[in-house]
Design a protein around this motif. Structure first.
Motif, short mmCIF file in Angstrom:
data_model
loop_
_atom_site.label_atom_id
_atom_site.label_comp_id
_atom_site.label_asym_id
_atom_site.label_seq_id
_atom_site.Cartn_x
_atom_site.Cartn_y
_atom_site.Cartn_z
N UNK A 58 0.84 -1.20 0.00
CA UNK A 58 0.00 0.00 0.00
C UNK A 58 0.87 1.26 0.00
N UNK A 59 1.91 1.27 0.84
CA UNK A 59 2.72 2.48 0.93
C UNK A 59 3.45 2.75 -0.38
N UNK A 60 4.00 1.68 -0.98
CA UNK A 60 4.66 1.86 -2.28
C UNK A 60 3.67 2.41 -3.29
N UNK A 61 2.49 1.82 -3.26
CA UNK A 61 1.47 2.15 -4.22
C UNK A 61 1.02 3.59 -4.07
N UNK A 62 0.81 4.00 -2.80
CA UNK A 62 0.34 5.37 -2.56
C UNK A 62 1.39 6.38 -2.97
N UNK A 63 2.63 6.11 -2.62
CA UNK A 63 3.71 7.02 -3.01
C UNK A 63 3.76 7.15 -4.52
N UNK A 64 3.67 6.00 -5.17
CA UNK A 64 3.73 6.00 -6.63
C UNK A 64 2.57 6.80 -7.21
N UNK A 77 6.21 8.57 -14.81
CA UNK A 77 6.85 7.33 -15.24
C UNK A 77 7.39 6.57 -14.05
N UNK A 78 8.11 7.29 -13.16
CA UNK A 78 8.69 6.62 -12.00
C UNK A 78 7.60 5.99 -11.15
N UNK A 79 6.52 6.75 -10.96
CA UNK A 79 5.43 6.21 -10.17
C UNK A 79 4.89 4.93 -10.77
N UNK A 80 4.71 4.95 -12.09
CA UNK A 80 4.12 3.77 -12.74
C UNK A 80 5.09 2.60 -12.74
N UNK A 81 6.39 2.88 -12.89
CA UNK A 81 7.36 1.78 -12.86
C UNK A 81 7.33 1.11 -11.50
N UNK A 82 7.19 1.92 -10.44
CA UNK A 82 7.14 1.34 -9.11
C UNK A 82 5.91 0.44 -8.99
N UNK A 83 4.81 0.87 -9.56
CA UNK A 83 3.59 0.06 -9.48
C UNK A 83 3.70 -1.20 -10.33
N UNK A 84 4.45 -1.12 -11.44
CA UNK A 84 4.61 -2.29 -12.30
C UNK A 84 5.69 -3.22 -11.74
N UNK A 85 6.36 -2.80 -10.66
CA UNK A 85 7.39 -3.63 -10.04
C UNK A 85 8.54 -3.92 -10.98
N UNK A 86 8.89 -2.91 -11.80
CA UNK A 86 10.07 -3.09 -12.64
C UNK A 86 11.30 -3.01 -11.74
N UNK A 87 12.26 -3.91 -11.98
CA UNK A 87 13.54 -3.83 -11.29
C UNK A 87 14.05 -2.40 -11.39
N UNK A 88 14.53 -1.72 -10.38
CA UNK A 88 14.73 -2.15 -8.98
C UNK A 88 13.56 -1.83 -8.05
N UNK A 89 12.36 -1.62 -8.59
CA UNK A 89 11.21 -1.34 -7.72
C UNK A 89 10.43 -2.63 -7.43
N UNK A 90 11.07 -3.78 -7.65
CA UNK A 90 10.33 -5.03 -7.58
C UNK A 90 10.15 -5.53 -6.16
N UNK A 91 10.83 -4.88 -5.18
CA UNK A 91 10.96 -5.48 -3.86
C UNK A 91 9.65 -5.80 -3.17
N UNK A 92 8.59 -5.03 -3.49
CA UNK A 92 7.33 -5.28 -2.79
C UNK A 92 6.59 -6.47 -3.36
#
Lengths: 477, 92, 500
Positions: free
Chosen positions: A163-169, A212-227
């Protein structure tokens, strides 16, 4: 008025909202049959919409007759219809699966799943950036609720992190939307597209970067994949299937929309970087999948790897459209195959009562249909013919070779071999003879068949690429 | 400097503060508050930048209203999850 | 859909549909399963017979389906396809009979026969593939369908063999795919054509075409077991005997060799390949494989491993024939595709019988087996003599044509390779024959299962297939000049390639 009433577009959003609300009113654990019937109708509506779009091009619906900018417009072009079809086609078998999986302990699964699907359908039909933000948030909220469904501490912790990753994104995305509105005074994609000159102002750069950064985090693209691995690997099987198959695809769809329609020039600049991140995701995700002993984590890491392919598309985007088609086909193929794989793993875990690879010995003759489903889904993930995953890889390699970019060819081929390594790691274990003391629980047949239907769809789609391409060509830039 | 621009700059400041908070803080409650700060920043930018021509543009107002509803819902869910997690730890 | 379009699909369906039904059958429905298996095998035989008659009369059989714009699945039952299809269909029938006997009472038979049928479906697809894409689709399908058969026993040893098999074949598939997409980029979609379709590109693209050739041949070379890509074959002999028969004679290595034939003749065209200097390196690779395979076979005590190395060597005869520029070598290579199949399947059937009846797995254990199992040993002897190239056997025919082909192509060194190989063949087969016939039997066999009805050496279903295929080895040798022989068919194909 009657025309608007018969239009499938709004119904694709209203119907899941309606059955979700009814399931909520019926009380915890109820509403499975209602959902299955409604989902069958949704699939039918999506098919009608697909034929309409195939015959006469993109379809628009003006909600309530208000019209933009104050009202909301819905738009269905080939790309959105393809995603809508995927969504309903994945959701229906999963609903049948979930009915048996949860038996009486579904909790709020059905309402949440309904809201999730409503948000997805609305997202694919939205035609302006702000509306997309709202649907994206609704999607995240429903998805987080589903992850936390079981109520185990690990699940709740994963849900909170998600949720926190998602909200930030989403916050970053919203800031981007605000900047765009500030510069151009509109958030409608169709109005924005012609305004984008070749020398965009600074604010636009910032806005593109944030979105773009927000969406990449939501798509869990490396290095945002951790969640992703804890959230997808820890949730109940039908939930993992929905999340891995559909939810991450929604934010990818949005990246694709932005790249194609809103920021074509800016995307071209960051495209090589996106491709490299995609390649890193393929290698790292596959490596982690190979290292884990927990079957569900293995499948979740495989999602991280497979999402990487989606981003190989960007450095290869060209007027010939090969790479774009590859990306969409990969998204669809992975959606079907990963839903099948999580469903199959759910059956395997129920049957063996264990969640490790070692526990799988002997399942080849206890639940052969499920293992077959896992294998077929694996064929798609490995990109072997005649699956849809193979079509995606063929298109990607073709696009890379036509640009003379051998590096991406190596990544695609190598990624396929790595996928084979982790898929066969599971299959090998399954073919081993079961130890004497192992016990197997009987599993409802409907679960096995649901997994098999999804897997078979991911393979058979590989023989129907022509129709899919014709659909995607509708309204493509 | 117009008042709109002042609002927008304040919004950017709030957004950056909030973003820093979400990324760097570890306490869940603080991170949720920081997220709200981020959201408010974005809303301020939206309203502030839209006032360029002096007149009031209704579209961003509608957007911010919607955005606030979404943010409230998200905050509620986050708080519910934190409580659940807290409860689970206390039981142990 | 016309009849000429439907027939190739019916050939695929005749094993695919029974296979899918068999997967779903409960383990103990032996009768239904056997009926389905045999129905599929005979239906396929009848369909292939129909196609054979049609193709001799000049009919064209084909079917196309577009999977992506410009990317088509193409099936085409031409003379070359039918050579391979006839071989596989006939041998599949015998292998099915053998497998039914071999696996009597064994667990997981529904799974086994299901994948067995898929395997043959993939082989038919490879044979009828009308372009490289279709070939690749079925080539990979064959890999996937054979893996469960190789690991069928579920032992750690089987897993190890299966993993090695997968690593090699999937790796080869990746090379093949790269080559195929590269070629599609150069030529667009193109079907296999007599004399190849690349000559129009001319010598400007020579460098790229040489690389593509290397990738394609390396890709199919894995299944052909070209040295140094042969490592999986001796490992995969952990599979049950019918599977080994399938791998070595009907499907896998044959699919690779067949791929080499299609690529050289119908993609590049033999003349264009010669002008790009591609044939000589191919001949060298084949020669090295022939000598190295027979050399390694000398030192294997495990009977099936010795046979596996023998396959490594023998399959490259086909590649060698293809690489010899000229019609005579071509005929030798093509006819060996069939002859090697019937000889090697006989040998594996017999090896399976020794293991089943007496528990013999090693060459050193085979002493005196000739007295105890005279019919099996007689079949083994005929096939082994064929492998050596003894006159009046099928092997002699292929070797003679290959030698003539080498002389006609001015590649005299090839005859030396063939002679060396024959000497090695004799050196690893004759001791087996001598031990089996001449040495006294041991007091106790390693693990004797006395067959149910005492007098026979083993069950009929295990005995008949090798006897029939051994007879075929003789018939193909003695009646090589007859109009219906594999040799005549190979002459027909070579004529179409060279006398366009």
């Amino acid at each position: 008025m009657t025309d608007a009433f018969l239009d499938p577009l709004p119904w694709l959003i209203v119907l899941p909202l309606a059955w979700a609300a009814m399931a909520f009113l019926m009380g915890a654990g109820r509403g499975a049959r209602l959902a299955i019937v409604a989902l069958a109708m949704q699939l039918f509506l999506a098919l009608i919409l697909a034929t309409q779009v195939l015959e006469s091009g993109p379809v628009t619906h003006v909600v309530g007759g208000w019209g933009a900018p104050l009202g909301i417009d819905l738009l269905a072009d080939g790309l959105s219809v393809a995603m809508l079809l995927l969504t309903q086609a994945v959701a229906l078998p999963l609903a049948v699966y979930a009915q048996a999986y949860f038996s009486r302990e579904a909790g709020q699964f059905w309402p949440l799943a309904g809201f999730l699907l409503a948000a997805l359908n609305a997202l694919f039909l939205s035609a302006d950036l702000f509306n997309l933000y709202v649907t994206l948030e609704l999607l995240s909220l429903a998805a987080v609720g589903l992850v936390a469904l079981g109520g185990k501490p690990a699940q709740v912790a994963a849900a909170l992190r998600y949720l926190l990753v998602s909200l930030t994104a989403s916050g970053a995305y919203l800031m981007g939307v605000a900047l765009i509105y500030g510069v151009y005074g509109t958030v409608s994609i169709a109005t924005l597209a012609p305004l984008m000159g070749s020398a965009p102002p600074m604010a636009l750069w910032l806005s593109a970067g944030l979105m773009l950064t927000g969406l990449l985090a939501k798509t869990a693209l490396f290095p945002f994949h951790f969640w992703l691995p804890p959230a997808h690997g820890g949730a109940a099987a039908p939930v993992s299937a929905l999340l891995s198959a559909l939810v991450v695809k929604a934010s990818f769809y949005l990246v694709l929309r932005l790249a194609l329609d809103v920021f074509p020039n800016l995307t071209a600049l960051v495209a090589p970087g996106l491709g490299l991140l995609g390649a890193a995701a393929i290698l790292y995700g596959s490596w982690r999948a190979l290292r884990t002993h927990h079957i569900k984590r293995l499948v979740a890491w495989s999602t991280v790897a497979q999402l990487g392919y989606l981003f190989l598309v960007f450095p290869l985007l060209a007027p010939d459209g090969l790479a774009l088609q590859a990306g969409v086909v990969q998204a669809i193929a992975h959606g079907l195959a990963k839903a099948a794989m999580f469903a199959a793993v759910g059956v395997l875990m129920l049957a063996t009562g264990r969640d490790t690879l070692e526990g799988l010995a002997g399942v080849a003759h206890r639940v052969p249909l499920t293992l077959f489903a896992f294998g077929l889904a694996g064929v798609t993930l490995m990109g072997l013919p005649p699956s849809a995953g193979f079509l995606a890889k063929w298109l990607l390699i073709d696009a890379a070779l036509s640009h003379g970019q051998w590096g991406w060819v190596a990544v695609v081929i190598g990624g396929g071999l790595l996928a084979a390594a982790y898929v066969f790691k599971v299959l090998r274990q399954a073919f081993l003879l079961a130890p004497e003391d192992s016990r197997f629980q009987p599993v409802p047949r409907s679960m096995e068949w649901a997994a098999f239907v999804l897997a078979a769809a991911s393979v058979v789609l590989g023989l129907r690429g022509v129709e899919l391409m014709a659909l995607l060509a509708q309204g493509a830039p | 400097m117009t008042s709109g621009l002042v609002f927008a700059l304040a919004g950017v400041l709030l957004f950056v503060l909030g973003l820093g908070g979400v990324v760097m803080l570890s306490h869940a409650l603080r991170r949720i508050l920081a997220f709200n700060l981020m959201g408010s920043g974005a809303f301020l930018v939206l309203v502030g930048l839209a006032q360029r021509d002096g007149g009031v543009d209704p579209v961003p107002q509608a957007m911010v209203l919607t955005g606030i509803v979404v943010a409230v819902a998200a905050t509620a869910l986050a708080l519910a999850l934190v409580r659940r997690l807290h409860g689970a730890h206390r039981d142990d | 859909m016309t009849l000429n379009e439907a027939l190739p699909l019916a050939v695929l369906a005749s094993s695919l549909l029974p296979g899918l039904v068999i997967f779903a059958l409960p383990e103990h429905w032996v009768g239904t399963r056997t009926t389905l298996n045999l129905f599929g095998a005979f239906a396929k035989l009848a369909l292939v017979g129909l196609l054979l008659a049609g193709v001799s009369a000049g009919e064209n059989y084909g079917f196309r389906h577009e999977v992506l714009p410009g990317l088509e699945l193409v099936f085409k039952a031409d003379a070359l396809a039918l050579l391979f299809m006839t071989l596989s269909t006939v041998l599949w029938l015998f292998t099915t009979l053998y497998a039914i006997g071999y696996l009597e009472g064994a667990p997981h038979r529904s799974r086994f026969f299901g994948f067995f049928s898929l395997c043959v479906t993939a082989t038919m697809g490879i044979a009828m593939a009308g372009n490289l894409f279709t070939f690749f689709v079925f080539y990979e399908l064959l890999t996937l369908a054979t893996f469960p058969l190789v690991v069928h026993r579920g032992t750690p040893q089987a897993m190890k063999g299966g993993t090695v098999y997968l690593a090699y074949t999937l790796g080869g598939g990746a090379l093949l795919l790269t080559g195929i997409v590269w070629l599609y980029g150069l030529t667009g979609a193109a079907d296999f054509a007599h004399g190849g379709y690349l000559a129009v590109l001319g010598s400007e693209k020579a460098g790229q075409l040489q690389w593509v050739f290397f990738l394609l041949i390396a890709g199919v070379g894995v299944k052909t077991a070209l040295v140094p890509l042969h490592g999986w074959l001796p490992q995969a002999m952990v599979a049950p005997a019918p599977v080994s028969a399938l791998l070595h004679a009907v499907a896998v290595v044959k699919a690779g060799a067949f791929g080499v034939v299609r690529i050289v003749y119908e993609v590049y065209g033999v003349e264009f390949a010669q002008s790009l200097d591609l044939l000589a390196p191919l001949a060298v690779a084949a020669a090295i494989t022939i000598v190295w395979g027979s050399f390694r076979a000398l030192f294997q005590d495990d009977l099936k491993k010795r046979l596996a190395y023998s396959t490594v060597s023998q399959v490259s005869y086909i590649v060698l024939g293809v690489a010899l520029f000229g019609p005579i070598g071509t005929i030798g290579g093509l006819v060996h595709l069939v002859h090697q199949g019937i000889m090697k399947i006989t040998l594996f059937f017999c090896a399976g019988n020794y293991a089943e009846a007496l528990g013999i797995h090693k060459v050193s254990e085979i002493n005196g087996a000739g007295r105890r199992m005279p019919l099996t040993t007689a079949a083994f002897t005929i096939a082994a003599l064929g492998m050596m190239g003894v006159p009046l056997t099928a092997g002699a025919v292929s070797k003679a044509w290959l030698m003539d082909g080498a002389r006609a192509a001015d590649m005299g060194w090839v005859t030396g390779v063939l002679w060396t190989s024959s000497v090695f063949n004799a050196a690893y087969f004759l001791p087996i024959l001598w031990r089996a016939w001449m040495r006294p039997a041991p007091a106790v066999w390693p693990e004797e299962h006395i067959p149910a009805k005492g007098r026979r050496e083993t069950a009929w279903l295990l005995l008949l297939p090798p006897l029939i295929t051994a007879a075929a080895v003789l018939v193909a040798g003695v009646f090589a000049e007859a109009g219906w022989s594999p040799l005549s068919w190979a002459e027909l194909i070579a004529g179409r390639e060279y006398l366009r």
